[in-house]
Design a protein around this motif. Structure first.
Motif, mmCIF file in Angstrom:
data_model
loop_
_atom_site.group_PDB
_atom_site.id
_atom_site.type_symbol
_atom_site.label_atom_id
_atom_site.label_comp_id
_atom_site.label_asym_id
_atom_site.label_seq_id
_atom_site.Cartn_x
_atom_site.Cartn_y
_atom_site.Cartn_z
ATOM 1 N N LEU A 197 42.142 23.192 9.448
ATOM 2 C CA LEU A 197 43.150 23.691 10.372
ATOM 3 C C LEU A 197 44.524 23.060 10.139
ATOM 4 N N HIS A 198 45.559 23.880 10.286
ATOM 5 C CA HIS A 198 46.938 23.444 10.088
ATOM 6 C C HIS A 198 47.533 22.928 11.397
ATOM 7 N N VAL A 199 48.113 21.710 11.326
ATOM 8 C CA VAL A 199 48.811 21.134 12.477
ATOM 9 C C VAL A 199 50.235 20.775 12.036
ATOM 10 N N PRO A 200 51.252 21.536 12.467
ATOM 11 C CA PRO A 200 52.635 21.248 12.058
ATOM 12 C C PRO A 200 53.272 20.156 12.918
ATOM 13 N N TYR A 201 54.133 19.365 12.297
ATOM 14 C CA TYR A 201 54.876 18.313 12.991
ATOM 15 C C TYR A 201 56.363 18.440 12.662
ATOM 16 N N ALA A 202 57.171 17.670 13.383
ATOM 17 C CA ALA A 202 58.618 17.743 13.194
ATOM 18 C C ALA A 202 59.066 17.121 11.884
ATOM 19 N N GLY A 203 58.316 16.155 11.365
ATOM 20 C CA GLY A 203 58.707 15.486 10.128
ATOM 21 C C GLY A 203 57.556 14.680 9.556
ATOM 22 N N PHE A 204 57.737 14.170 8.333
ATOM 23 C CA PHE A 204 56.679 13.413 7.684
ATOM 24 C C PHE A 204 56.308 12.121 8.426
ATOM 25 N N PRO A 205 57.251 11.404 9.037
ATOM 26 C CA PRO A 205 56.835 10.210 9.790
ATOM 27 C C PRO A 205 55.814 10.526 10.876
ATOM 28 N N GLN A 206 55.990 11.673 11.539
ATOM 29 C CA GLN A 206 55.031 12.078 12.570
ATOM 30 C C GLN A 206 53.678 12.444 11.956
ATOM 31 N N VAL A 207 53.697 13.028 10.741
ATOM 32 C CA VAL A 207 52.442 13.348 10.055
ATOM 33 C C VAL A 207 51.695 12.062 9.718
ATOM 34 N N VAL A 208 52.421 11.065 9.235
ATOM 35 C CA VAL A 208 51.800 9.770 8.907
ATOM 36 C C VAL A 208 51.175 9.152 10.152
ATOM 37 N N THR A 209 51.930 9.156 11.243
ATOM 38 C CA THR A 209 51.417 8.582 12.498
ATOM 39 C C THR A 209 50.147 9.302 12.947
ATOM 40 N N ALA A 210 50.143 10.635 12.843
ATOM 41 C CA ALA A 210 48.969 11.420 13.239
ATOM 42 C C ALA A 210 47.784 11.139 12.330
ATOM 43 N N MET A 211 48.056 10.938 11.047
ATOM 44 C CA MET A 211 46.971 10.656 10.113
ATOM 45 C C MET A 211 46.375 9.271 10.371
ATOM 46 N N LEU A 212 47.251 8.300 10.621
ATOM 47 C CA LEU A 212 46.759 6.947 10.916
ATOM 48 C C LEU A 212 46.022 6.906 12.254
ATOM 49 N N GLY A 213 46.417 7.805 13.164
ATOM 50 C CA GLY A 213 45.772 7.842 14.475
ATOM 51 C C GLY A 213 44.531 8.710 14.525
ATOM 52 N N GLY B 10 55.788 21.663 8.856
ATOM 53 C CA GLY B 10 56.094 22.981 9.392
ATOM 54 C C GLY B 10 55.598 24.126 8.541
ATOM 55 N N ALA B 11 55.438 25.288 9.165
ATOM 56 C CA ALA B 11 54.996 26.492 8.468
ATOM 57 C C ALA B 11 56.003 26.882 7.405
ATOM 58 N N GLY B 12 55.506 27.204 6.214
ATOM 59 C CA GLY B 12 56.366 27.612 5.116
ATOM 60 C C GLY B 12 56.890 26.474 4.272
ATOM 61 N N SER B 13 56.626 25.238 4.695
ATOM 62 C CA SER B 13 57.065 24.085 3.918
ATOM 63 C C SER B 13 56.220 23.952 2.655
ATOM 64 N N SER B 14 56.713 23.174 1.708
ATOM 65 C CA SER B 14 55.967 22.939 0.476
ATOM 66 C C SER B 14 54.596 22.333 0.774
ATOM 67 N N ALA B 15 54.549 21.408 1.733
ATOM 68 C CA ALA B 15 53.280 20.775 2.112
ATOM 69 C C ALA B 15 52.292 21.792 2.671
ATOM 70 N N HIS B 16 52.800 22.731 3.451
ATOM 71 C CA HIS B 16 51.957 23.776 4.035
ATOM 72 C C HIS B 16 51.427 24.710 2.953
ATOM 73 N N LEU B 17 52.315 25.176 2.076
ATOM 74 C CA LEU B 17 51.900 26.117 1.041
ATOM 75 C C LEU B 17 50.952 25.473 0.036
ATOM 76 N N ALA B 18 51.131 24.177 -0.225
ATOM 77 C CA ALA B 18 50.231 23.485 -1.154
ATOM 78 C C ALA B 18 48.803 23.478 -0.621
ATOM 79 N N MET B 19 48.627 23.145 0.660
ATOM 80 C CA MET B 19 47.271 23.119 1.219
ATOM 81 C C MET B 19 46.698 24.527 1.333
ATOM 82 N N GLU B 20 47.545 25.501 1.651
ATOM 83 C CA GLU B 20 47.052 26.872 1.729
ATOM 84 C C GLU B 20 46.635 27.384 0.345
ATOM 85 N N LEU B 21 47.328 26.946 -0.680
ATOM 86 C CA LEU B 21 46.923 27.301 -2.039
ATOM 87 C C LEU B 21 45.570 26.678 -2.357
#
Length: 333
Positions: free
Chosen positions: A190-206, A169-180
């Motif tokens: 490009l930034h793609v926000p998800y509801a949680g890290f499990p969904q990010v993992v699934t999107a990355m594997l997919g 999500g926007a403003g999360s540590s993960a978001h700010l780290a990549m923006e830095l």
């Protein structure tokens, strides 16, 4: 004359009585502090039960209760990224019976992200100690065929705007780290926000996203299974919990630090002797072998501090991450 002379002793007695009463009143706070704690202490965790802050708060609270001779009652008050529970403590009575166990978000980034925050972390809260720190981990899928941060940034520069990164999500540590990282390396990803890290993992594997900063507890099991590749940690020094992973600085990105940390604070105005006592007890607990072992299991590193050191950390992150948030023109309310 006799009337005037006879009233003098009575006047002196009244003045003496007033002085004694004033002295007893002045001694009352010191006496109360000397007796602290005389009843259970509430430890507010502004995140749900079972979350990482909740787990570590319980690890710390058990030995602290033993040291103080009073129960430590965990009070989970989740909501608004931790701001609700944090605000509750900020406005609580500074009597030594309300404590806050929180992460850096409500203290370091919330003032920049929220225009209607009902507390000021530096004015309304009294730092006690930093408890533990943990880096984020920059991960990519093996299919991206990069083995270093330099190779990753080179690939992004070769294909500007074509790659995506996932966050929680926007403003999360993960978001700010990549923006830095984007700001330092002039990247177009490009930034793609998800509801949680499990969904990010699934999107990355997919294949929907090609990179992301993740908390180690989510990233490392995937890395061990060969499903993701870890490139670096976001701390300035290597993490004792992840000693084989280089830092972003070692990978050619200097002055890069976006860590997760957890700390204990109290309402501003809490008597200094109570703050000092808590700091002494907590530093001893955090340094204990048993607590360090439990922190390492959660990919955290014990990092006890003085109240002044915690204040300096909050100020530093408000400045560095606040600048990123300002550049993004990002608000969450």
């Amino acid at each position: 004359m006799r009337s005037s002379a006879s009233s003098a002793p009575a006047l002196r007695r009244r003045l003496l009585g007033a002085a004694v009463a004033a002295g007893l009143m002045a001694a009352t706070p010191a006496f109360a502090q000397h007796d602290w704690p005389s009843r259970p202490i509430k430890l507010v965790v502004p995140f749900p039960a079972g979350s990482s802050p909740d787990i570590i708060a319980r690890v710390i609270s058990q030995p602290l209760a033993k040291q103080l001779g009073q129960a430590i009652v965990i009070d989970n008050k989740p909501g608004a990224g931790g701001n609700i529970g944090t605000g509750t403590v900020a406005h609580a009575a500074p009597d030594g019976y309300t404590m806050l166990f929180t992460i850096n978000g409500p203290l370091a980034t919330a003032p920049a992200l929220y225009t209607k925050l009902n507390y000021d972390p530096l004015k309304d809260l009294a730092p006690v100690t930093l408890v533990a720190t943990s880096p984020n981990v920059l991960v990519v899928p093996p299919s991206l065929n990069v083995d270093s941060v330099g190779a990753f940034t080179s690939l992004v520069k070769k294909e500007p705007g074509k790659l995506n990164y996932g966050t929680v999500g926007a403003g999360s540590s993960a978001h700010l780290a990549m923006e830095l990282l984007k700001g330092k390396e002039n990247l177009d990803i490009l930034h793609v926000p998800y509801a949680g890290f499990p969904q990010v993992v699934t999107a990355m594997l997919g294949g929907q996203v090609q990179a992301g900063f993740m908390v180690p507890a989510i990233a490392m099991p995937q890395v061990r299974d060969g499903k993701l590749k870890a490139l670096a940690v976001t701390s300035t020094k290597r993490s004792p919990a992840l000693p084989d992973l280089p830092t972003m600085g070692e990978q050619g990105v200097p002055d890069f630090e976006v860590i997760s940390w957890q700390a204990i604070l109290m309402p501003a105005g809490t008597p200094q002797p109570i703050i000092d006592r808590l700091n002494k007890e907590l530093v001893q607990i955090i340094k204990s072998e048993e607590v360090q072992k439990q922190l390492t299991a959660q990919y955290f590193t014990a990092a006890p501090s003085t109240p002044a050191e915690l204040t300096a950390l909050i100020k530093k992150e408000q400045q560095t991450l606040g600048a990123v948030i300002k550049r993004l023109n990002l608000t969450l309310d």
